[in-house]
Design an enzyme around this catalytic site. Structure first.
Site, PDB file in Angstrom:
ATOM      1  N   HIS A  30       0.456  -0.879  -0.171  1.00 60.78           N
ATOM      2  CA  HIS A  30      -0.174   0.235   0.355  1.00 60.78           C
ATOM      3  C   HIS A  30       0.940   0.941   0.097  1.00 60.78           C
ATOM      4  O   HIS A  30       0.665   2.646   0.299  1.00 60.78           O
ATOM      5  CB  HIS A  30      -0.810   0.253   1.023  1.00 60.78           C
ATOM      6  CG  HIS A  30      -1.787  -0.823   1.154  1.00 60.78           C
ATOM      7  ND1 HIS A  30      -2.966  -0.290   0.462  1.00 60.78           N
ATOM      8  CD2 HIS A  30      -2.383  -1.906   1.506  1.00 60.78           C
ATOM      9  CE1 HIS A  30      -3.718  -2.087   0.099  1.00 60.78           C
ATOM     10  NE2 HIS A  30      -3.557  -2.993   1.017  1.00 60.78           N
ATOM     11  N   GLY A 119      -4.037 -12.237  -5.061  1.00 58.52           N
ATOM     12  CA  GLY A 119      -3.331 -11.658  -4.476  1.00 58.52           C
ATOM     13  C   GLY A 119      -1.862 -11.462  -4.945  1.00 58.52           C
ATOM     14  O   GLY A 119      -1.031 -11.263  -4.635  1.00 58.52           O
ATOM     15  N   SER A 123      -4.716 -10.325 -12.737  1.00 55.53           N
ATOM     16  CA  SER A 123      -4.988  -9.450 -14.067  1.00 55.53           C
ATOM     17  C   SER A 123      -4.192  -8.709 -14.631  1.00 55.53           C
ATOM     18  O   SER A 123      -3.921  -8.422 -15.682  1.00 55.53           O
ATOM     19  CB  SER A 123      -5.513  -8.718 -13.305  1.00 55.53           C
ATOM     20  OG  SER A 123      -6.365  -8.989 -11.786  1.00 55.53           O
ATOM     21  N   GLU A 155      -6.512  -0.833 -16.560  1.00 53.77           N
ATOM     22  CA  GLU A 155      -6.575  -1.291 -15.135  1.00 53.77           C
ATOM     23  C   GLU A 155      -7.461  -0.275 -14.518  1.00 53.77           C
ATOM     24  O   GLU A 155      -8.851  -0.019 -14.235  1.00 53.77           O
ATOM     25  CB  GLU A 155      -5.754  -1.907 -14.090  1.00 53.77           C
ATOM     26  CG  GLU A 155      -6.310  -2.776 -12.911  1.00 53.77           C
ATOM     27  CD  GLU A 155      -5.916  -4.073 -12.491  1.00 53.77           C
ATOM     28  OE1 GLU A 155      -5.003  -4.694 -13.232  1.00 53.77           O
ATOM     29  OE2 GLU A 155      -6.863  -4.045 -11.360  1.00 53.77           O
ATOM     30  N   ASP A 167       1.642  -4.099  -9.734  1.00 54.51           N
ATOM     31  CA  ASP A 167       1.404  -5.007 -10.086  1.00 54.51           C
ATOM     32  C   ASP A 167       2.438  -5.210 -11.575  1.00 54.51           C
ATOM     33  O   ASP A 167       3.269  -6.413 -11.842  1.00 54.51           O
ATOM     34  CB  ASP A 167       0.532  -5.498  -9.771  1.00 54.51           C
ATOM     35  CG  ASP A 167      -0.135  -5.498  -9.004  1.00 54.51           C
ATOM     36  OD1 ASP A 167       0.688  -5.574  -7.972  1.00 54.51           O
ATOM     37  OD2 ASP A 167      -1.190  -5.652  -8.241  1.00 54.51           O
ATOM     38  N   TYR A 216     -10.241  -1.211  -0.599  1.00 53.44           N
ATOM     39  CA  TYR A 216      -8.977  -0.430  -1.015  1.00 53.44           C
ATOM     40  C   TYR A 216      -9.186   0.750  -1.685  1.00 53.44           C
ATOM     41  O   TYR A 216      -8.244   2.601  -1.415  1.00 53.44           O
ATOM     42  CB  TYR A 216      -8.734  -1.596  -2.772  1.00 53.44           C
ATOM     43  CG  TYR A 216      -7.421  -1.073  -3.498  1.00 53.44           C
ATOM     44  CD1 TYR A 216      -6.516  -2.141  -2.527  1.00 53.44           C
ATOM     45  CD2 TYR A 216      -7.164   0.430  -4.169  1.00 53.44           C
ATOM     46  CE1 TYR A 216      -5.113  -1.221  -3.313  1.00 53.44           C
ATOM     47  CE2 TYR A 216      -6.431   0.431  -4.703  1.00 53.44           C
ATOM     48  CZ  TYR A 216      -4.692  -0.221  -4.582  1.00 53.44           C
ATOM     49  OH  TYR A 216      -3.437   0.043  -4.918  1.00 53.44           O
TER      50      TYR A 216
HETATM   51  C1  GLA Z   1      -2.596  -4.081  -5.691  1.00 49.02           C
HETATM   52  C2  GLA Z   1      -2.674  -2.924  -6.634  1.00 49.02           C
HETATM   53  C3  GLA Z   1      -1.265  -2.809  -5.998  1.00 49.02           C
HETATM   54  C4  GLA Z   1      -0.531  -2.208  -4.636  1.00 49.02           C
HETATM   55  C5  GLA Z   1      -0.959  -3.888  -3.757  1.00 49.02           C
HETATM   56  C6  GLA Z   1      -1.458  -3.303  -2.215  1.00 49.02           C
HETATM   57  O1  GLA Z   1      -2.248  -5.351  -5.472  1.00 49.02           O
HETATM   58  O2  GLA Z   1      -2.903  -3.255  -7.479  1.00 49.02           O
HETATM   59  O3  GLA Z   1      -0.768  -2.011  -6.924  1.00 49.02           O
HETATM   60  O4  GLA Z   1      -1.378  -1.059  -4.469  1.00 49.02           O
HETATM   61  O5  GLA Z   1      -2.670  -4.036  -3.564  1.00 49.02           O
HETATM   62  O6  GLA Z   1       0.552  -2.813  -1.951  1.00 49.02           O
END
Ligand code: GLA
Length: 379
Positions: A30, A119, A123, A155, A167, A216
């Site tokens: 985050h 997680g 995607s 996205e 990501d 989020y």
């Molecule tokens: C998801 C989001 C990322 C990041 C994480 C938390 O994976 O896609 O951009 O913010 O949560 O670290």
């Protein structure tokens, strides 16, 4: 093999195949949407995609894992609520077109072994695989970082998830045997070798991240509010990246308890990433592991994005021999933990976590021992 699946579905061999990995985040959670630091690594689980050109402007897309197909035209790419899995491919294609890249009609299949909604960025892997796929099939030429930014925008704007850049970046630009140290403010990065006899072990809680998107968005807003509040106290900053813990103490009252804790997570997590990189480069894996535990506690108590299942997996990990550190990874509210484990202890670790998780919560955890892999666009 993706090529064989293509042949089975479309009756001939594909012209090109592409692959993009999922990722695990070692530390720096985050922080990306706060202009901060992250340290993810691509894993050896990936989305694979294969295709051939068509003479018209139609794209036929088949998702192997869902046994579902969809068709759309390149001249007006729309979101599809009924086949929402196709929006990652559509979004990236749409933005490439909007930026002047020439695409052709195509028959495409994709699938992979990244668990969904766990997680591990399945995607982002579809988005980056789409980039790698079009690069080959349509002969596109673009800088990898440009591609990463485009995938993130797809996205944010097309799919509608306001994620940061971590990501897509990890899926595109990681390096085998290394973690990726990324500064999300200017996108400068460095590959840090994962030395020593340790394994990255991922424990999947099996809990899908139901609340993730709404929570989020709330966290994102709270970080923006904290920045605005700091501004009101006379500290003009653009993001929490520019703030230290002393600044937060001074503004504690103005922020109020909730925003203070949210901001403290982000500010302390950035600090932990910097220390973790130093520890990794200096071969101090014990220290690295301690920082992982501290990151988890901060996510659990200050940022409040953990869950009973994730906390249980971390507690169980702490008690196993050969474990250096453990924490939740990704957005939270379910999904996975990441553990740094001495190689010779990894098998026993997996067994003990599965048994302990079953005993404590009556749930089944899947354990993956991961290799840090190359990204899809890594030179
Ligand atoms: C998801 C989001 C990322 C990041 C994480 C938390 O994976 O896609 O951009 O913010 O949560 O670290």
């Amino acid at each position: 093999m993706i090529e064989e699946s293509f042949e089975r579905i479309y009756g001939s061999k594909p012209e090109v195949a592409a692959r993009a990995p999922g990722r695990v985040n070692l530390i720096g959670e985050h922080t990306d949407y706060n202009d901060g630091f992250v340290l993810p690594a691509a894993i050896d689980r990936a989305i694979r995609m294969a295709g051939r050109r068509r003479a018209d402007r139609t794209v036929r897309l088949h998702a192997l894992d869902l046994s579902d197909s969809v068709e759309f035209g390149l001249d007006s790419v729309q979101r599809d609520e009924r086949h929402s899995w196709s929006n990652y491919f559509r979004g990236v294609s749409n933005l490439l077109l909007a930026n002047g890249f020439k695409l052709t009609g195509a028959d495409v299949v994709f699938g992979g072994d990244i668990p969904r909604e766990a997680g591990l960025s399945s995607s982002a892997a579809v988005e980056v695989a789409t980039l790698a796929f079009w690069r080959k099939l349509a002969g596109l030429d673009f800088d990898p970082v440009y591609g990463v930014k485009l995938a993130r925008r797809a996205e944010n704007e097309f799919v509608g998830m306001p994620c940061g850049v971590m990501d897509q970046f990890a899926s595109a630009l990681s390096r085998e045997g290394h973690a990726l140290f990324l500064d999300c403010r200017d996108l400068s990065f460095r590959h840090v070798p994962l030395k020593g006899d340790v394994k990255i072990v991922v424990s999947n809680s099996g809990v899908k991240r139901a609340l993730t998107q709404s929570e989020y968005e709330i966290r994102l807003k709270q970080c923006r509010q904290a920045v605005a509040q700091l501004g009101a106290t006379g500290l003009a900053v653009k993001s929490l990246r520019e703030v230290d813990l002393d600044d937060l103490e001074v503004a504690r009252e103005a922020l109020g308890g909730l925003l203070f804790r949210r901001a403290r997570h982000v500010v302390s997590e950035n600090q932990r990433v910097l220390e973790a990189v130093e520890a990794l480069e200096g071969g101090d894996l014990e220290r690295f592991g301690q920082l992982m535990y501290a990151s988890h506690e901060s996510l659990r108590d200050d940022y409040e994005v953990s869950s009973r299942e994730l906390d249980t997996l971390v507690e169980l990990a702490r008690r196993q021999p050969g474990v250096l550190g453990a924490r939740m990874t990704g957005a939270g509210f379910g999904g996975c933990t990441v553990n740094l484990v001495h190689a010779e202890a990894a098998e026993d670790f997996a067994r003990a976590i599965r048994a302990g998780y079953k005993e404590r919560l009556g749930l089944d955890a899947e354990i993956y021992v991961c290799q840090a892999s190359n990204g899809a666009l890594t030179a």
